[in-house]
Scaffold this active site. Sequence first.
Site, PDB file in Angstrom:
ATOM      1  N   HIS A  70       1.321   0.134   2.601  1.00 46.61           N
ATOM      2  CA  HIS A  70       0.307   0.843   1.823  1.00 46.61           C
ATOM      3  C   HIS A  70      -1.098   0.590   2.367  1.00 46.61           C
ATOM      4  CE1 HIS A  70      -2.239   2.273  -1.401  1.00 46.61           C
ATOM      5  NE2 HIS A  70      -2.864   1.108  -1.310  1.00 46.61           N
ATOM      6  N   CYS A 106       2.248   6.937   0.770  1.00 44.95           N
ATOM      7  CA  CYS A 106       3.008   5.878   1.429  1.00 44.95           C
ATOM      8  C   CYS A 106       4.252   5.526   0.603  1.00 44.95           C
ATOM      9  CB  CYS A 106       2.131   4.641   1.633  1.00 44.95           C
ATOM     10  SG  CYS A 106       2.029   3.563   0.181  1.00 44.95           S
TER      11      CYS A 106
END
Length: 374
Positions: free
Chosen positions: A334, A305
């Site tokens: 995230h 991410c």
Amino acid sequence: MSFSFSLNAKDGAARTGVISTPRGEIRTPAFMPVGTAATVKAMMPESVRQTGADILLGNTYHLMLRPTAERIDRLGGLHRFMNWERPILTDSGGFQVMSLASLRKLTEKGVTFKSHIDGSKHEITPERSMEIQKLLGSDIVMAFDECPALPADRERIAESMRLSMRWAQRSRDAFGDRPGHALFGIQQGGLERDLRKESAEKLREIGFEGYAVGGLAVGEGQEAMFGCLDYAPAQLPEDKPRYLMGVGKPDDIVGAVKRGIDMMDCVLPSRSGRTGQAWTRRGQVNLRNARHADDPRPLDEACSCPACANYSRAYLHHVVRSQEMIAGMLLTWHNLHYYQELMGEMRAAIADQDFAGFEARFHAARAEGDIERL
């Protein structure tokens, strides 16, 4: 194209499959990010999709109050309004009505309550809930139910469940014939096995496109919830999606999938992200802690991410402590990315007949705890 569900593999009670809708496929087990007020907080819709989400959840109660379902309908429906063209599930408003117990009046007809925004008076009945969700244009509609907070005495749980089953029939009648859209019934009964069975039998008799296990994650604790999930999903039709509402933490989700759940939703990954909390394969990390202030390492070196690929723990600590908006944006991304990776790993493990191996690895990684501080 109609709404359908196909099971591809089972491993014990755990299942993986696909829900097909006119707006796209939903891979199960599925985690649905919560877009309460037509937005997943701190995220752009295209970013939510990049995390791997196939479907979002919208909130009937909040949207009926602001900006109103009628306005959203005039503007082309919820999908266009929030720029999300994939499937959307809307809850019925029942949970919010439960949480507003001090502001509501409950009768056989429905619920009257005062808005938490401005104190204005409103009414939700099964018929009105179906009308609101039709105006929103959601792909999966939830029957209107009443959910008592736990713990509660058996008489109160039974009375509530039977009211919800009468409302389920009224929801089914009011939903009408809507090809391509699905109505899910909601099983109630608290932690009482026989009441859950009675509820499931009534829902089967009415007939729905999917079924939710409701009335959990409302204060009973994980052990009691898992005890209920040891039998409740199996009381519902095997050939329909099973949705556990409002769950939860990663270990809650793994335990629910192990017990036969196909769909889940929770505000936790986004809410945690806005308060400096990150969920990783090694457990929860609090970025407010001073131990991260000089740490150049990523939050999770195995995660792709943007927060992990492009920023250090030191930077994340700094923006969290400084209350910069980017902190909530990066940590929410995230957390949602981690949740979707977790779902993907479970789908693969079930397909490979290795759910027990996956579960052992999942718990072993969490037991290690966060990486050693520098």
